[in-house]
Enzyme design. Structure first.
Site, PDB file in Angstrom:
ATOM      1  N   ILE A 138     -40.704  -5.922 -16.312  1.00 45.43           N
ATOM      2  CA  ILE A 138     -41.683  -5.941 -17.386  1.00 45.43           C
ATOM      3  C   ILE A 138     -41.210  -6.883 -18.476  1.00 45.43           C
ATOM      4  CG2 ILE A 138     -42.653  -3.661 -16.912  1.00 45.43           C
ATOM      5  CD1 ILE A 138     -40.864  -2.429 -18.940  1.00 45.43           C
ATOM      6  N   ASP A 139     -42.165  -7.421 -19.250  1.00 41.62           N
ATOM      7  CA  ASP A 139     -41.852  -8.377 -20.298  1.00 41.62           C
ATOM      8  C   ASP A 139     -40.912  -7.766 -21.338  1.00 41.62           C
ATOM      9  OD1 ASP A 139     -43.597 -10.154 -19.073  1.00 41.62           O
ATOM     10  OD2 ASP A 139     -45.282  -9.613 -20.369  1.00 41.62           O
ATOM     11  N   LYS A 140     -40.215  -8.636 -22.039  1.00 46.44           N
ATOM     12  CA  LYS A 140     -39.270  -8.182 -23.073  1.00 46.44           C
ATOM     13  C   LYS A 140     -39.943  -7.250 -24.075  1.00 46.44           C
ATOM     14  CE  LYS A 140     -38.051 -10.966 -26.435  1.00 46.44           C
ATOM     15  NZ  LYS A 140     -38.363 -10.202 -27.681  1.00 46.44           N
ATOM     16  N   ARG A 233     -52.253  -8.646 -19.576  1.00 48.05           N
ATOM     17  CA  ARG A 233     -52.513  -9.327 -20.839  1.00 48.05           C
ATOM     18  C   ARG A 233     -53.596 -10.387 -20.667  1.00 48.05           C
ATOM     19  NH1 ARG A 233     -46.554 -11.105 -22.552  1.00 48.05           N
ATOM     20  NH2 ARG A 233     -47.631 -11.751 -24.472  1.00 48.05           N
TER      21      ARG A 233
END
Length: 297
Positions: A138-140, A233
């Site tokens: 998962i993204d930061k 997103r």
């Protein structure tokens, strides 16, 4: 304390329906990849009791086939004593709670302080050997659950069985309230980060369902059927409902300092088991606060 140099041993019972199978077929059915079979043959081989087995040999019902996993490969990830929240652990699986703001892997911009560094620090503190094998990434600035395999055998099985559900706060309300977004995603020209919906992109599919409205926001559950970079997103921005806080795709940071996205549920087949396991994570404080702030206006 466990000996970090002692390889883990796996043992598989031969069921009646597998009686008479070649060992190679029995191992394939047990989820042992061809790559792992090759590595095991070099490191010690397969055994029934004190008898070694070749992959062409026949196995019989009631036997137990055992073998040691090869030693873990070297890793450049440095262990760090970073506190970790463990949502679930078994012999072959570790599910971690990643906070927003922590990168999963070291990169040029984030040399340390990552989930990988914390994982290696946990192994070091336990006196265990291993490498960081996240099944999902998962993204930061996305929070939530990260499924990790403790060994190479489990990694392949988990990758094929894992399913994720996210909770996201959208700006506006999706129409319909429950649906499926099918829109191909491609890299945006001139950027190595930004993605966009584009006819020539890779097929991408997201299923979602609104949970509740809160002022100008909508809390939704979203399941990425495909796994494209920034998929949720991009898809929600594409239908006119960017994630709150997601400035990269048109959201506003007026109420939250990062994209309002949380990996809230992971289900998977427990390696070596017969049932699926589901691990859940509550909405994080900053996302909950955003929804509550609307009610207080």
């Amino acid at each position: 304390m466990a000996d970090p140099n002692s390889p883990a041993e796996l043992c598989f019972a031969v069921a009646p329906e597998a009686d008479g199978w070649a060992l190679r077929d029995f191992l394939r059915a047990a989820g042992v990849s061809a790559t792992l079979v090759k590595a095991v043959k070099k490191q010690g081989g397969f055994w029934v009791g004190d008898t070694p087995l070749r992959t062409c040999d026949v196995v019989r019902a009631g036997q137990s086939v055992r073998f040691c996993l090869p030693p873990e490969p070297p890793t450049s990830v440095q262990p760090q004593a970073i506190p970790l929240a463990i949502a679930y652990e078994s012999r072959h699986v570790l599910v971690l709670e990643k906070p927003a703001g922590m990168a999963v892997h070291p990169t040029l911009n984030y040399h340390s302080g990552t989930l990988a560094n914390a994982y290696m620090g946990l192994l070091q503190a336990r006196g265990e050997a291993g490498v960081f094998r996240p099944v999902n990434r998962i993204d930061k600035d996305t929070s939530g659950l990260v499924l990790c395999a403790k060994n190479a055998w489990a990694a392949a099985l988990l990758a094929g069985s894992a399913r994720k559900v996210y909770r996201a706060i959208l700006e506006g309300a999706p129409s319909p309230e429950q649906g499926r977004i099918e829109a191909p995603i491609a890299r945006a020209p001139g950027s190595i980060i930004l993605r966009r919906v584009w006819p020539g992109g890779k097929p991408s599919c997201t299923e979602y369902a609104a949970e509740r409205r809160a002022g100008e926001y909508t809390l939704v559950r979203a399941a990425p059927i495909t796994g494209r970079t920034h998929q949720l997103r991009v898809h929600f921005a594409h239908i006119g409902c960017p994630l709150a806080g997601d400035e990269l795709y048109g959201g506003s940071r007026a109420g939250i300092a990062r994209q309002a996205l949380h990996c809230a549920e992971i289900s998977f087949a427990e390696p070596g088991g017969t049932e699926r396991k589901t691990v859940t994570s509550p909405l994080p404080p900053d996302m909950a606060a955003l929804l509550e702030s609307v009610k207080e206006r």
